[in-house]
Design a protein around this motif. Structure first.
Motif, PDB file in Angstrom:
ATOM      1  N   GLY A 275     -15.037  55.953 -28.768  1.00 16.51           N
ATOM      2  CA  GLY A 275     -14.604  55.440 -27.478  1.00 16.51           C
ATOM      3  C   GLY A 275     -14.429  56.510 -26.419  1.00 16.51           C
ATOM      4  N   GLY A 276     -14.618  57.766 -26.798  1.00 12.63           N
ATOM      5  CA  GLY A 276     -14.450  58.866 -25.854  1.00 12.63           C
ATOM      6  C   GLY A 276     -15.578  59.873 -25.978  1.00 12.63           C
ATOM      7  N   PRO A 277     -15.438  61.039 -25.343  1.00 10.05           N
ATOM      8  CA  PRO A 277     -16.537  62.012 -25.313  1.00 10.05           C
ATOM      9  C   PRO A 277     -16.679  62.846 -26.580  1.00 10.05           C
ATOM     10  CG  PRO A 277     -14.683  62.844 -24.059  1.00 10.05           C
ATOM     11  CD  PRO A 277     -14.321  61.447 -24.465  1.00 10.05           C
ATOM     12  N   LYS A 278     -15.652  62.906 -27.441  1.00  8.07           N
ATOM     13  CA  LYS A 278     -15.669  63.826 -28.579  1.00  8.07           C
ATOM     14  C   LYS A 278     -16.411  63.280 -29.798  1.00  8.07           C
ATOM     15  CE  LYS A 278     -13.355  67.102 -26.599  1.00  8.07           C
ATOM     16  NZ  LYS A 278     -14.030  68.367 -26.236  1.00  8.07           N
ATOM     17  N   GLY A 279     -16.335  61.977 -30.038  1.00  7.83           N
ATOM     18  CA  GLY A 279     -16.955  61.412 -31.228  1.00  7.83           C
ATOM     19  C   GLY A 279     -16.009  61.386 -32.411  1.00  7.83           C
ATOM     20  N   THR A 280     -16.408  60.683 -33.448  1.00 13.64           N
ATOM     21  CA  THR A 280     -15.565  60.450 -34.616  1.00 13.64           C
ATOM     22  C   THR A 280     -15.603  61.619 -35.593  1.00 13.64           C
ATOM     23  OG1 THR A 280     -17.385  59.435 -35.838  1.00 13.64           O
ATOM     24  CG2 THR A 280     -16.052  57.965 -34.455  1.00 13.64           C
ATOM     25  N   PRO A 281     -14.683  61.619 -36.568  1.00 17.99           N
ATOM     26  CA  PRO A 281     -14.782  62.607 -37.647  1.00 17.99           C
ATOM     27  C   PRO A 281     -16.118  62.539 -38.388  1.00 17.99           C
ATOM     28  CG  PRO A 281     -12.600  61.601 -37.661  1.00 17.99           C
ATOM     29  CD  PRO A 281     -13.407  60.843 -36.647  1.00 17.99           C
ATOM     30  N   VAL A 282     -16.703  61.352 -38.489  1.00 22.47           N
ATOM     31  CA  VAL A 282     -18.006  61.242 -39.172  1.00 22.47           C
ATOM     32  C   VAL A 282     -19.073  62.006 -38.402  1.00 22.47           C
ATOM     33  CG1 VAL A 282     -19.739  59.674 -40.102  1.00 22.47           C
ATOM     34  CG2 VAL A 282     -17.340  59.000 -40.118  1.00 22.47           C
ATOM     35  N   LEU A 283     -19.000  61.982 -37.082  1.00 20.66           N
ATOM     36  CA  LEU A 283     -19.915  62.795 -36.276  1.00 20.66           C
ATOM     37  C   LEU A 283     -19.768  64.264 -36.652  1.00 20.66           C
ATOM     38  CD1 LEU A 283     -21.878  63.154 -33.808  1.00 20.66           C
ATOM     39  CD2 LEU A 283     -19.823  63.447 -32.423  1.00 20.66           C
ATOM     40  N   GLN A 284     -18.539  64.720 -36.794  1.00 19.94           N
ATOM     41  CA  GLN A 284     -18.292  66.109 -37.176  1.00 19.94           C
ATOM     42  C   GLN A 284     -18.863  66.414 -38.564  1.00 19.94           C
ATOM     43  OE1 GLN A 284     -15.894  68.374 -35.303  1.00 19.94           O
ATOM     44  NE2 GLN A 284     -16.378  66.951 -33.655  1.00 19.94           N
ATOM     45  N   HIS A 285     -18.693  65.476 -39.493  1.00 18.83           N
ATOM     46  CA  HIS A 285     -19.235  65.683 -40.834  1.00 18.83           C
ATOM     47  C   HIS A 285     -20.762  65.827 -40.794  1.00 18.83           C
ATOM     48  CE1 HIS A 285     -15.258  64.800 -41.978  1.00 18.83           C
ATOM     49  NE2 HIS A 285     -15.359  63.495 -42.187  1.00 18.83           N
TER      50      HIS A 285
END
Length: 448
Positions: A275-285
């Motif tokens: 919902g924001g510019p950073k992305g989810t923890p899954v994106l980080q994974h």
């Protein structure tokens, strides 16, 4: 998609012949020319050719120490139509249908040395988790007058002149070859290749066309493979060459194939969107997985001797193992925009790659990171070329060695494919030492 049928043949009675073609490890189409009466049989019974054909070197020669050749009697594989079915070949004079095929063993098992099966294997890992990658690629290429040893920009059909330099995002440069691009888009429509925006790029006579995102990595790779075939064939009809080689000119930037992907869950929700510019923890994974495997996978992203001329600092090609938000100097970029479209852009691959292997390497690495719930280092800011960061391999031999010793690659590719690709690249590396740079350009210009 449903299984291919003969409907295309009935709808195109003017077709004179067909081509049945599979993709080898270098991305080169390998197959057969057949009369129309043979087309129905290929659809129902498939066709056959040696398994070693998908494991030839860039010259189209057998791999000397391959067990696929004499050790097994050069045995046949069975090849069947992919679900793509027939597509036209608008660059040929006679109406012709192309039937993409892929290889299986006699007992029906997929042949692990087929690069399309390598991508299917990775796609199955996502399916098993109820996930669907949504994938698109951006393909850069050069239009080149190669009628002499001095490669140069083709003469514009409109002005009769040659461009003397690069013109980034120039409408004039596109309009100079408007007839070619109009025919190219018409051909993409006929072949059901979702071509989107075209721009002029930073190199001499260099252009880029984006393909639209599709929720099927195999379809995305098919589109890229067919697009490369189409662009090269159509350019020859216009009297010049189109080349996806990584670096035809020393003084200009090379060509890349950037891959964008997001991942949907079973409800169609983008699992990278918070919902924001950073992305989810899954994106980080997923980013962590891509970074972990990047150096070991460089052989897939830069598969040829000429590929490493592109991977130099300050040349618009990423050389540092890093990621960032909205930063094109990073290997892994998270573009800005609406959160629902949050995605990863992997920027390392050259235009000279095999699209099936590249998407398998990227999506496979991302899945490794998702499975392991790894976290990446902090995103960089600023110019990656000026920072002390891990680097991608800078030469072909190092990339071969990293691929061979990697702990990450066997989680993505089968033992058969790894072995075949290593044998191929070691043979090419050895034989390329005897060629001058001009001779290397000559072999790569049309082939990759």
């Amino acid at each position: 998609m449903s299984a291919p049928t003969s409907e295309w043949l009935r709808a195109h009675p003017q077709a004179r012949t067909i081509r049945a073609a599979a993709c080898d490890l270098n991305g080169v189409p390998r197959g057969k020319r057949m009369p129309i009466p043979s087309a129905e049989k290929v659809l129902t019974d498939g066709t056959r050719f040696p398994m070693s054909v998908l494991n030839l070197d860039i010259w189209g020669e057998d791999i000397e120490d391959s067990p696929l050749v004499f050790e097994t009697g050069d045995e046949d594989g069975q090849l069947f139509a992919t679900d793509r079915g027939f597509v036209p070949m608008p660059w040929l004079d006679a109406p012709t249908g192309l039937l993409p095929i892929w290889m299986f063993h006699e007992d029906g098992r997929p042949y692990d040395g087929d690069p399309r099966h390598a991508l299917a294997r990775v796609a199955d890992r996502y399916t098993a988790m109820g996930l669907t990658p949504v994938v698109a690629v951006e393909l850069e290429f050069f239009l080149i007058d190669d009628s002499t040893r001095n490669l140069q920009m083709p003469v514009s059909p409109k002005s009769g002149k040659r461009r003397k330099g690069a013109e980034i995002l120039s409408i004039r440069a596109l309009d100079a070859f408007d007839k070619f691009f109009t025919e190219l888009y018409d051909a993409c429509e006929a072949m059901e290749i979702p071509a989107d925006t075209a721009i002029s790029e930073a190199g001499l006579g260099q252009f880029e066309i984006n393909l639209v995102h599709v929720a099927d990595p195999l379809r995305a790779a098919d589109d890229a493979w067919l697009f490369k075939m189409l662009v090269k064939g159509l350019a020859r009809r216009h009297g010049f060459a189109a080349s996806f080689m990584a670096k035809p000119y020393d003084d200009y930037s090379g060509s890349g194939m950037h891959a964008h992907f997001s991942v949907l869950d079973k409800d169609g929700t983008n699992i990278f969107d918070d919902g924001g510019p950073k992305g989810t923890p899954v994106l980080q994974h997923a980013i962590a997985g891509c970074l972990n495997a990047l150096q070991d996978s460089t052989l897939v992203f830069a598969p040829h001797a000429n590929s490493y001329d592109r991977l130099v600092p300050g040349s618009h090609a990423p050389t540092s193992v890093c990621w960032a938000y909205e930063n094109r100097t990073a290997a892994i970029r998270v573009p800005s925009g609406a959160p629902v479209a949050r995605r990863i852009e992997h920027r390392v691959a050259g235009g000279d790659v095999n699209p099936y292997l590249v998407l398998a390497a990227i999506l496979g690495a991302a899945m490794n990171g998702i499975e392991d719930a790894e976290l990446p280092p902090a995103p960089i800011t600023g110019n990656s070329y000026d920072q002390n960061l891990p680097q991608v391999p800078v030469d072909w031999k190092t990339a071969i060695d990293r691929f061979e010793s990697s702990p990450h690659v066997p989680r993505i590719f089968s033992e058969t494919l790894i072995s075949n690709l290593l044998m191929t690249k070691k043979q090419e590396h050895r034989d390329m030492q005897d060629l001058t740079p001009a001779e290397q350009v000559e072999i790569y210009l049309d082939t990759v």
